[in-house]
Write a protein that holds these residues in place. Structure first.
Motif, PDB file in Angstrom:
ATOM      1  N   THR A 114       0.822  -1.216   0.000  1.00  0.00           N
ATOM      2  CA  THR A 114       0.000   0.000   0.000  1.00  0.00           C
ATOM      3  C   THR A 114       0.853   1.262   0.000  1.00  0.00           C
ATOM      4  N   SER A 115       2.121   1.147   0.418  1.00  0.00           N
ATOM      5  CA  SER A 115       3.022   2.306   0.431  1.00  0.00           C
ATOM      6  C   SER A 115       3.708   2.523  -0.908  1.00  0.00           C
ATOM      7  N   GLY A 116       3.433   1.646  -1.867  1.00  0.00           N
ATOM      8  CA  GLY A 116       4.130   1.719  -3.149  1.00  0.00           C
ATOM      9  C   GLY A 116       5.343   0.826  -3.202  1.00  0.00           C
ATOM     10  N   THR A 117       5.656   0.152  -2.093  1.00  0.00           N
ATOM     11  CA  THR A 117       6.794  -0.761  -2.039  1.00  0.00           C
ATOM     12  C   THR A 117       6.435  -2.081  -2.718  1.00  0.00           C
ATOM     13  N   HIS A 118       7.404  -2.653  -3.431  1.00  0.00           N
ATOM     14  CA  HIS A 118       7.197  -3.953  -4.061  1.00  0.00           C
ATOM     15  C   HIS A 118       7.859  -5.020  -3.198  1.00  0.00           C
ATOM     16  N   PHE A 119       7.084  -6.094  -2.893  1.00  0.00           N
ATOM     17  CA  PHE A 119       7.590  -7.187  -2.070  1.00  0.00           C
ATOM     18  C   PHE A 119       7.626  -8.475  -2.880  1.00  0.00           C
ATOM     19  N   LEU A 120       8.573  -9.342  -2.543  1.00  0.00           N
ATOM     20  CA  LEU A 120       8.612 -10.692  -3.075  1.00  0.00           C
ATOM     21  C   LEU A 120       7.952 -11.604  -2.053  1.00  0.00           C
ATOM     22  N   LYS A 121       6.871 -12.211  -2.476  1.00  0.00           N
ATOM     23  CA  LYS A 121       6.110 -13.082  -1.576  1.00  0.00           C
ATOM     24  C   LYS A 121       6.830 -14.414  -1.401  1.00  0.00           C
ATOM     25  N   LEU A 122       6.788 -14.937  -0.179  1.00  0.00           N
ATOM     26  CA  LEU A 122       7.401 -16.225   0.148  1.00  0.00           C
ATOM     27  C   LEU A 122       6.327 -17.165   0.682  1.00  0.00           C
ATOM     28  N   PRO A 123       6.573 -18.492   0.715  1.00  0.00           N
ATOM     29  CA  PRO A 123       5.552 -19.422   1.218  1.00  0.00           C
ATOM     30  C   PRO A 123       5.075 -19.102   2.633  1.00  0.00           C
ATOM     31  N   GLU A 124       5.927 -18.547   3.494  1.00  0.00           N
ATOM     32  CA  GLU A 124       5.535 -18.250   4.874  1.00  0.00           C
ATOM     33  C   GLU A 124       5.142 -16.786   5.077  1.00  0.00           C
ATOM     34  N   LYS A 127      -0.343 -12.543   5.338  1.00  0.00           N
ATOM     35  CA  LYS A 127      -1.101 -11.462   4.722  1.00  0.00           C
ATOM     36  C   LYS A 127      -1.128 -10.244   5.633  1.00  0.00           C
ATOM     37  N   ARG A 128      -0.903  -9.080   5.039  1.00  0.00           N
ATOM     38  CA  ARG A 128      -0.862  -7.766   5.697  1.00  0.00           C
ATOM     39  C   ARG A 128       0.322  -7.636   6.655  1.00  0.00           C
ATOM     40  N   ARG A 129       1.298  -8.536   6.589  1.00  0.00           N
ATOM     41  CA  ARG A 129       2.529  -8.391   7.372  1.00  0.00           C
ATOM     42  C   ARG A 129       3.725  -8.498   6.427  1.00  0.00           C
ATOM     43  N   ASN A 130       3.648  -7.753   5.322  1.00  0.00           N
ATOM     44  CA  ASN A 130       4.711  -7.811   4.316  1.00  0.00           C
ATOM     45  C   ASN A 130       6.061  -7.384   4.876  1.00  0.00           C
ATOM     46  N   LEU A 131       6.086  -6.347   5.697  1.00  0.00           N
ATOM     47  CA  LEU A 131       7.367  -5.847   6.207  1.00  0.00           C
ATOM     48  C   LEU A 131       8.103  -6.893   7.029  1.00  0.00           C
ATOM     49  N   ALA A 132       7.356  -7.733   7.741  1.00  0.00           N
ATOM     50  CA  ALA A 132       7.986  -8.716   8.623  1.00  0.00           C
ATOM     51  C   ALA A 132       8.204 -10.056   7.948  1.00  0.00           C
ATOM     52  N   THR A 133       7.315 -10.428   7.003  1.00  0.00           N
ATOM     53  CA  THR A 133       7.357 -11.800   6.503  1.00  0.00           C
ATOM     54  C   THR A 133       7.601 -11.921   4.992  1.00  0.00           C
ATOM     55  N   ALA A 134       7.604 -10.822   4.270  1.00  0.00           N
ATOM     56  CA  ALA A 134       7.988 -10.829   2.856  1.00  0.00           C
ATOM     57  C   ALA A 134       9.354 -10.148   2.732  1.00  0.00           C
ATOM     58  N   VAL A 135       9.846 -10.019   1.538  1.00  0.00           N
ATOM     59  CA  VAL A 135      11.144  -9.379   1.299  1.00  0.00           C
ATOM     60  C   VAL A 135      10.942  -8.211   0.351  1.00  0.00           C
ATOM     61  N   ARG A 136      11.510  -7.068   0.707  1.00  0.00           N
ATOM     62  CA  ARG A 136      11.466  -5.954  -0.238  1.00  0.00           C
ATOM     63  C   ARG A 136      12.347  -6.311  -1.435  1.00  0.00           C
ATOM     64  N   THR A 137      11.739  -6.378  -2.606  1.00  0.00           N
ATOM     65  CA  THR A 137      12.476  -6.778  -3.808  1.00  0.00           C
ATOM     66  C   THR A 137      13.638  -5.832  -4.073  1.00  0.00           C
ATOM     67  N   SER A 138      13.453  -4.570  -3.750  1.00  0.00           N
ATOM     68  CA  SER A 138      14.520  -3.594  -3.975  1.00  0.00           C
ATOM     69  C   SER A 138      15.756  -3.900  -3.142  1.00  0.00           C
ATOM     70  N   ASP A 139      15.590  -4.588  -1.987  1.00  0.00           N
ATOM     71  CA  ASP A 139      16.765  -4.949  -1.186  1.00  0.00           C
ATOM     72  C   ASP A 139      17.664  -5.925  -1.949  1.00  0.00           C
ATOM     73  N   ILE A 140      17.045  -6.879  -2.647  1.00  0.00           N
ATOM     74  CA  ILE A 140      17.827  -7.842  -3.428  1.00  0.00           C
ATOM     75  C   ILE A 140      18.493  -7.130  -4.604  1.00  0.00           C
ATOM     76  N   VAL A 141      17.712  -6.282  -5.297  1.00  0.00           N
ATOM     77  CA  VAL A 141      18.237  -5.577  -6.466  1.00  0.00           C
ATOM     78  C   VAL A 141      19.404  -4.685  -6.074  1.00  0.00           C
ATOM     79  N   MET A 142      19.243  -3.914  -5.014  1.00  0.00           N
ATOM     80  CA  MET A 142      20.285  -2.962  -4.625  1.00  0.00           C
ATOM     81  C   MET A 142      21.512  -3.657  -4.048  1.00  0.00           C
ATOM     82  N   ALA A 143      21.344  -4.852  -3.460  1.00  0.00           N
ATOM     83  CA  ALA A 143      22.517  -5.604  -2.993  1.00  0.00           C
ATOM     84  C   ALA A 143      23.445  -5.900  -4.162  1.00  0.00           C
TER      85      ALA A 143
END
Length: 712
Positions: A114-124, A127-143
């Motif tokens: 909802t903030s405009g951030t893109h997340f990579l969804k994982l099996p675990e 829902k609605r806890r993207n910051l804690a349980t998904a990965v910000r795709t930009s973190d992988i890209v920028m690494a």
């Protein structure tokens, strides 16, 4: 990959790689999420199979067994939770990675926050806890982008991937200015901001791109593609215009511009060995031209050597290139199609030190007297002037001599600038510089090439200067420059003793060269002795696959009709070698009538035959493609979309793009391939008629070329 106490341990093989080897590495890292538990069984199986297919085609392009040089592929662990992704980045030390090239492929379900951030969804992921349980795709890209690797390409194949645009635009500013300016950093995504992934579309399209580039040689001659070329090839592989709008690759970070990227090896690249004779030479714009002409082969895939005869002429060329002749000009001339390029190219190829290690060299030299073979390294540089202007010819000469043309100033004439550079280079070498120029009569600015490029070299060509090329080291005057010019040029045959003039091309350019180089020697290729040479050449072509007896008889029947035109013999020989009884065909009255029509008769017959071949190619399509190659400007027509579009002008019916591609494949692999030569222009492989006489015929659109009777 091994897991111990929550930490990921490196495999021993990876840990053993020392720092020097890692600095040279090309690395492929795949971040793939496969096993989503919130899908039903059929959907889960389909999605997992699609992810596996993606990884398979990515490994085909970038894996260790893929294109040369191969990429080291890092292990792909199962990723079920956020910690798994973080462990992967940490265990492979991605943020501190060094090396030449890094390709990161990210695939799985994407989530638009909802903030405009893109997340990579994982099996675990909860829902609605993207910051804690998904990965910000930009973190992988920028690494990857902020690592120490010189060249980085990230491809994201995840739902809503274009939403990364805003994030990356902001985060990329944190990358150091030196890295932004001097490293090639690129990010591509497969989905728009409102699109979901079709799990099999990307691998299907990417495989089509790979196979098309590899199979059809669409023309990019560099070992690496640019991102623009990669995106264009990807778009071409999408079936409809709507698909190209919707599923094209979107570029979110542009760090390489239009330059080739070491992260994108070219599947169609062929490392063609140079055949131009200088120790530090560079490829000319005519790779392969010299070997084609020297061997007399009818197709590029042919590994035979069929050049025969011309003993007296080859002996004179070899003597001209010998150590006793450090200076001079030799003009090899003759009427159209009489084999002058073969004589010139033979000298280029046989003098090349690299070619002398090829088994084909041994075959060639066993056929001739030793005194017809030029000394090793006798040719310093060779260029083709066909359809090139004075500036291009001059810059080609400089590059063939192993130097880069100086960038001319805004008010400078490039020709004069580079001619001056050429004179300075020649005067400082301390040894004889031998330049070979073929097709001068076919150049776009042939008169300017003669007067502005070649004439200034005349002072170094005078054979009357009986002085050594180089003086003693203590001589204050330094080395004495020496230049030899071997030039292939078309001209009409001179009048006979009774004053009869021969039809053909203007004799003026030859006279112009003789005025500039009054001491130049002239050798012709269209004398009366050409008939025996053509017979020997035809025999070699026809007998290559056996039937020596019928081959000799066929050659004897045909040579008197074809002499002195080797181009006609080349095309006729290809027809004769493809029939069971060459002598029977050669003796047919109808086929003899075909020969007397020259190139036109041979082409019409081949157009009818190609339609009967298996797989067949309709002759109207074949003729349209050949005509397009003749009308192309510059060095020839590139494949890509250009050749089909040009050919469509000459075809009286519409063809879809895939049928054009299939037709070009058949054309280049079949009997008509001998009617085409290939060249390089703007880093693209281009095709043109194999001879100017053929080009003239094809450009006469009033001649239908499809109106003769059936083939015998």
């Amino acid at each position: 990959m091994q897991r111990t106490g929550g930490e990921v341990q490196k495999e021993p093989a990876l840990a053993a790689v020392d720092e020097d080897d890692r600095a040279k590495q090309r690395t492929l890292l795949t971040v793939a999420v496969r096993n989503y538990e919130d899908l039903d069984e059929d959907e889960a199986d389909e999605f997992t199979a699609g992810i596996d297919e993606q990884l398979e085609v990515v490994a085909q392009w970038w894996g260790p067994s893929g294109l040369i040089p191969g990429f080291q592929q890092l292990p792909t662990p199962d990723l079920t939770c956020r910690e798994d992704v973080e462990d992967l980045l940490r265990s492979e030390d991605v943020r501190e990675m060094r090396g030449h090239a890094l390709v990161v492929f990210i695939t799985g379900h994407g989530i638009p926050g909802t903030s405009g951030t893109h997340f990579l969804k994982l099996p675990e992921t909860v829902k609605r806890r993207n910051l804690a349980t998904a990965v910000r795709t930009s973190d992988i890209v920028m690494a990857a982008l902020d690592s120490h690797v010189e060249n980085v390409l990230v491809i994201v194949n995840a739902c809503y991937a274009a939403k990364l645009n805003t994030e990356l635009d902001s985060l990329f500013r944190e990358v150091g200015p030196h890295r932004q300016e001097h490293c090639q950093l690129d990010v591509l995504v497969t989905c728009d901001h409102n699109q979901t992934v079709e799990v099999r579309r990307f691998p299907t399209t990417l495989r089509n791109v790979f196979e098309r580039l590899q199979r059809t040689k669409t023309g990019i001659t560099e070992p690496y593609l640019s991102v623009d070329e990669f995106r264009a090839a990807y778009a071409d592989a999408l079936p409809t215009r709507a698909d190209r709008r919707r599923y094209r690759l979107r570029r979110l970070v542009d760090g390489s511009g239009h330059e080739p990227s070491p992260c994108l090896p070219n599947p169609g690249y062929v490392n063609v060995r140079d055949l131009i004779g200088a120790e530090h030479r560079q490829a000319t714009a005519a790779d392969g031209y010299w070997l084609d002409r020297a061997t007399g082969r009818t197709q590029e895939s042919d590994a035979g050597w069929y050049f025969r005869g011309r003993g007296a002429l080859n002996r004179k060329v070899a003597a001209f290139l010998g150590p006793q002749r450090p200076r001079g000009v030799l003009l090899v001339t003759g009427s159209a199609g009489s084999g002058k390029s073969a004589v010139v190219a033979r000298a280029v190829v046989l003098s090349d030190p690299h070619f002398r290690t090829d088994p084909l060299y041994k075959t060639a030299t066993e056929l001739v007297d030793p005194d017809t073979i030029p000394p090793e390294g006798a040719v310093t540089a060779a260029v083709l002037a066909h359809r090139r202007n004075a500036a291009t010819v001059t810059s080609d000469i400089l590059r063939a001599l192993g130097t880069t043309p100086h960038p001319p100033g805004p008010a400078d004439d490039p020709v004069l600038c580079w001619t001056q550079q050429l004179q300075e280079l020649v005067s400082s070498t301390g040894h004889t510089v031998t330049l070979v120029i073929d097709g001068l009569d076919e150049a776009l600015e042939r008169h300017r090439i003669v007067h502005d490029v070649l004439a200034p070299l005349s002072q170094y060509c005078q054979p009357s200067l009986q002085v050594p090329v180089a003086r003693r080291k203590d001589d204050p005057q330094g080395p004495r420059p020496a230049v030899r010019l071997l030039i292939g040029i078309r001209s009409t045959r001179p009048p006979t003793a009774d004053g009869t003039h021969h039809a053909g091309d203007d004799h003026g350019l030859l006279q112009e060269l003789k005025q500039v180089f009054p001491l130049a020697e002239v050798e012709r290729t269209d004398g009366e002795d050409a008939q025996q040479d053509i017979e020997d050449y035809l025999y070699a072509l026809i007998s290559a696959d056996g039937n020596q007896g019928t081959a000799r008889k066929a050659a004897q029947l045909v040579a008197p009709v074809l002499s002195p035109w080797f181009i006609h013999a080349r095309l006729a020989g290809e027809q004769l070698r493809t029939v069971p009884d060459a002598a029977a065909l050669a003796g047919q009255e109808t086929w003899q009538a075909t020969l007397r029509q020259g190139i036109r008769g041979l082409l019409v017959r081949d157009l009818e035959l190609v339609e009967r071949d298996e797989p067949g190619l309709p002759r109207d399509i074949a003729l349209a493609l050949l005509r397009a190659s003749a009308f192309a400007q510059g060095a020839g027509v590139p494949w890509s979309d250009v050749w089909p579009q040009m050919a469509g002008v000459f075809l009286r019916r519409r063809l879809p793009a895939e049928e054009w591609d299939a037709a070009i494949v058949k054309l280049l692999a079949g009997r008509l391939s001998g009617y085409l030569a290939h060249d390089h222009e703007d880093n693209r492989l281009v095709y043109r008629p194999a001879h100017e006489a053929l080009a003239d015929l094809l450009m006469n659109t009033e001649d239908e070329l499809l109106d003769l009777g059936s083939v015998q």
